[in-house]
Design a protein around this motif. Structure first.
Motif, PDB file in Angstrom:
ATOM      1  N   ALA A 177      40.377 -28.529  93.155  1.00 49.42           N
ATOM      2  CA  ALA A 177      40.489 -27.271  92.416  1.00 49.42           C
ATOM      3  C   ALA A 177      40.157 -27.494  90.945  1.00 49.42           C
ATOM      4  CB  ALA A 177      41.887 -26.694  92.565  1.00 49.42           C
ATOM      5  N   LEU A 235      37.325 -26.048  88.355  1.00 48.39           N
ATOM      6  CA  LEU A 235      37.655 -25.418  87.075  1.00 48.39           C
ATOM      7  C   LEU A 235      36.907 -26.081  85.928  1.00 48.39           C
ATOM      8  CD1 LEU A 235      41.515 -24.842  87.377  1.00 48.39           C
ATOM      9  CD2 LEU A 235      39.736 -23.106  87.221  1.00 48.39           C
ATOM     10  N   VAL A 236      36.921 -27.408  85.922  1.00 46.43           N
ATOM     11  CA  VAL A 236      36.254 -28.130  84.841  1.00 46.43           C
ATOM     12  C   VAL A 236      34.753 -27.889  84.882  1.00 46.43           C
ATOM     13  CG1 VAL A 236      35.673 -30.432  83.993  1.00 46.43           C
ATOM     14  CG2 VAL A 236      38.030 -29.881  84.577  1.00 46.43           C
ATOM     15  N   GLU A 287      29.882 -25.455  82.441  1.00 46.81           N
ATOM     16  CA  GLU A 287      28.681 -24.641  82.547  1.00 46.81           C
ATOM     17  C   GLU A 287      28.739 -23.429  81.618  1.00 46.81           C
ATOM     18  OE1 GLU A 287      25.825 -25.092  84.130  1.00 46.81           O
ATOM     19  OE2 GLU A 287      26.492 -27.106  84.669  1.00 46.81           O
ATOM     20  N   PRO A 289      28.785 -17.550  84.483  1.00 49.02           N
ATOM     21  CA  PRO A 289      29.234 -17.229  85.843  1.00 49.02           C
ATOM     22  C   PRO A 289      28.410 -17.992  86.867  1.00 49.02           C
ATOM     23  CG  PRO A 289      28.799 -15.242  84.535  1.00 49.02           C
ATOM     24  CD  PRO A 289      28.239 -16.403  83.781  1.00 49.02           C
ATOM     25  N   GLU A 291      26.098 -22.618  94.396  1.00 53.12           N
ATOM     26  CA  GLU A 291      25.790 -23.457  93.251  1.00 53.12           C
ATOM     27  C   GLU A 291      26.954 -24.399  92.929  1.00 53.12           C
ATOM     28  OE1 GLU A 291      24.750 -21.025  89.993  1.00 53.12           O
ATOM     29  OE2 GLU A 291      23.987 -22.692  88.783  1.00 53.12           O
ATOM     30  N   GLU A 341      27.342 -27.146  95.519  1.00 50.50           N
ATOM     31  CA  GLU A 341      26.389 -28.242  95.365  1.00 50.50           C
ATOM     32  C   GLU A 341      26.810 -29.167  94.218  1.00 50.50           C
ATOM     33  OE1 GLU A 341      21.551 -28.843  94.875  1.00 50.50           O
ATOM     34  OE2 GLU A 341      22.503 -26.907  94.501  1.00 50.50           O
ATOM     35  N   SER A 342      27.229 -28.560  93.109  1.00 49.12           N
ATOM     36  CA  SER A 342      27.570 -29.351  91.923  1.00 49.12           C
ATOM     37  C   SER A 342      28.761 -30.264  92.157  1.00 49.12           C
ATOM     38  CB  SER A 342      27.874 -28.419  90.747  1.00 49.12           C
ATOM     39  OG  SER A 342      26.766 -27.610  90.466  1.00 49.12           O
ATOM     40  N   ILE A 357      39.092 -22.456  97.916  1.00 46.12           N
ATOM     41  CA  ILE A 357      39.750 -22.864  96.677  1.00 46.12           C
ATOM     42  C   ILE A 357      39.550 -21.802  95.593  1.00 46.12           C
ATOM     43  CG2 ILE A 357      39.696 -24.563  94.805  1.00 46.12           C
ATOM     44  CD1 ILE A 357      39.033 -26.688  96.908  1.00 46.12           C
ATOM     45  N   GLU A 393      29.969 -13.677  91.457  1.00 47.85           N
ATOM     46  CA  GLU A 393      29.911 -14.868  90.617  1.00 47.85           C
ATOM     47  C   GLU A 393      31.280 -15.125  90.001  1.00 47.85           C
ATOM     48  OE1 GLU A 393      26.427 -14.016  88.073  1.00 47.85           O
ATOM     49  OE2 GLU A 393      25.502 -15.567  89.295  1.00 47.85           O
ATOM     50  N   ILE A 419      45.550 -21.095  99.352  1.00 49.39           N
ATOM     51  CA  ILE A 419      45.986 -22.455  99.661  1.00 49.39           C
ATOM     52  C   ILE A 419      47.354 -22.689  99.037  1.00 49.39           C
ATOM     53  CG2 ILE A 419      45.479 -24.888  99.280  1.00 49.39           C
ATOM     54  CD1 ILE A 419      42.507 -24.099  99.248  1.00 49.39           C
ATOM     55  N   MET A 477      40.854 -27.159  76.999  1.00 52.63           N
ATOM     56  CA  MET A 477      39.443 -27.178  77.342  1.00 52.63           C
ATOM     57  C   MET A 477      39.071 -25.920  78.117  1.00 52.63           C
ATOM     58  SD  MET A 477      37.342 -30.182  79.205  1.00 52.63           S
ATOM     59  CE  MET A 477      37.714 -29.704  80.872  1.00 52.63           C
ATOM     60  N   LEU A 478      39.897 -25.556  79.074  1.00 52.16           N
ATOM     61  CA  LEU A 478      39.615 -24.374  79.884  1.00 52.16           C
ATOM     62  C   LEU A 478      39.619 -23.119  79.018  1.00 52.16           C
ATOM     63  CD1 LEU A 478      41.742 -25.217  83.054  1.00 52.16           C
ATOM     64  CD2 LEU A 478      39.285 -25.483  82.722  1.00 52.16           C
TER      65      LEU A 478
END
Lengths: 270, 270
Positions: free
Chosen positions: A12, A16-17, A22, A25, A30, A33-34, A45, A61, B6, B70-71
């Motif tokens: 999770a 978030l990080v 990035e 949105p 995407e 994959e990242s 999640i 998004e 979750i 950071m968030l």
DNA sequence: GAAAAAAAATCCATGGAGCGAAACGAAAAT
DNA sequence: ATTTTCGTTTCGCTCCATGGATTTTTTTTC
């Protein structure tokens, strides 16, 4: 503490990080994959995080949600240090017209705590909350130079010799200099901040491109940074009244436990 | 979206939010009691969160960690709105010497996005990131009064009749007033903010105790708030260039996907 | 300073929570 | 019209999170 962690939780947070890095949105595929996870997993999640208002779903998004603000607001008021430093940082920024940073030091960890930006278009970039390098940044070296041997032992990595060799000069000047060592074209000066009992709290720095921050200006900016750090240390003294290393503080806090619990929560939340 | 979540994730966030609400270091037993979970479970979750730097373990007691910063930093830069509004908020606060708030509106949700505080000792308290009431606050009602029928449908709760009956007056004045209806002794004026395409972004408000903010001052502060809201709307126009509801923006962003992915992550983090 | 109490950290058998491949429907892209 | 891409849902399996119990550490009490 690293692999004993709960898998979903680290997943999770990696999502978030990633969203934080990035800064735009992102769609599920995407993200999947990242962070290298199956789409279905990411979907579930994200769905949970939306339920917690930690992310928002804007037409398919995803982006970070307002709970992030709430946590940061609490974090800042809990440290107090950042708030106390604000006015001094502003004075420093206004005087130099350059980007100033506040760093926090915590048991061997060093990270960006606050910043005020230069009005110029060309300026240093940084991420509040991200880890910073104790060895490479002027602020980090200024702090290291004044750590006690005990505090040195908490460092996650051993101190490089070339860094230690700078300590005498840093101590005599009262600030550290980074002449393009960290990044070409960028010059910084930094000084350390302590609380009333001499515990290291963090550091302050001024960063600017070399064409605005010549080597002749190092002494004057250095003096400003040093004075700012001293002023912040002074305000921190009143925040964290002189005490024997923190043990007493902990005991005081513990005493407040029961009364706080019974006082009930805020009316507006959840 | 609520019970499909979750379990560990919502548990982790209930712990984080609890830490944010208490605003002080907490022990495991205390947290376990507050969130009604077994100590072992809380221990494991906290351990995971420490691994993510979302909380810190300070000698057996836990508090929020720098990742929260950071968030939040990313959240703020991602909306842009808050940053654009800052200078106008500062002007409003300096002119009134009272606490000013910025609210964000997002698909029926309303929450505190930013604040600048009054220099006086007695002043309103709020939590950035926490939910705010659209019906009770002047800023909320100022926004509601200007929502389109379609946007009204997104509201989670039906509009109370007494709130709707105020709309004509709010629209003619350009701001909404809260004369101690929300809290005895507190008076507020608020006005709504929109982007270039007329989409509601949020609202601004000035709040002060009645003994500093008399009923005679409502019109002058109201005008200031209205002007501030207009100025923010104006700056938002340049941020979110006039477009048909956002579809064009989404398409543009999607185009940037591939290049961004391959460019690699930041060098300083993780 | 020893004993008692409380809290933190660790262990482990068990069940169900989280997992992810695959399928589906909707929306874009061609 | 066809293909591709994306978000969402399903479902049976598995392994991961769980929490009661235990050990270790810290704090309190006498």
């Amino acid at each position: 503490m690293e692999n004993g962690a709960i898998r979903v939780v680290s997943r999770a947070f990696s999502i978030l990080v990633h969203l934080a890095q990035e800064r735009r949105p992102l769609g599920i595929s995407e993200i999947a994959e990242s962070v290298a996870l199956p789409k279905a997993t990411v979907y579930r999640i994200l769905d949970s995080l939306v339920g917690e208002r930690a992310v928002m779903n804007r037409g398919g998004e995803y982006e970070l949600g307002p709970v992030c603000l709430m946590l940061a607001d609490a974090y800042r008021s809990q440290t107090g240090f950042a708030e106390a430093a604000r006015p001094h940082l502003r004075a420093l920024r206004d005087e130099t017209k350059e980007t100033v940073h506040l760093f926090a030091y915590e048991r061997g960890e060093f990270y960006y705590l606050d910043k005020l930006e230069s009005p110029y278009q060309v300026r240093m970039h940084s991420r509040i909350g991200a880890k910073a390098s104790l060895f490479r940044l002027s602020a980090g070296r200024a702090l290291l130079a004044r750590l006690s041997p005990d505090e040195m032992k908490e460092l996650p990595e051993p101190l490089p010799g070339e860094v230690a060799s700078e300590f005498p000069e840093i101590l005599s000047r009262g600030f550290a200099v980074d002449d393009e060592q960290n990044e070409r074209g960028l010059r910084c000066v930094g000084a350390a901040v302590f609380d009333g009992s001499g515990r290291p709290l963090g550091a302050v720095s001024v960063s600017a491109p070399v064409y605005r921050f010549s080597s002749e200006m190092v002494d004057s900016y250095g003096l400003l940074v040093k004075r700012t750090a001293e002023a912040i240390s002074k305000s921190a003294e009143t925040l964290f009244p002189r005490a024997g290393g923190g043990e007493r503080l902990r005991a005081e806090r513990a005493g407040k436990m029961k009364e706080r619990i019974s006082s009930g929560g805020a009316p507006d939340e959840r």
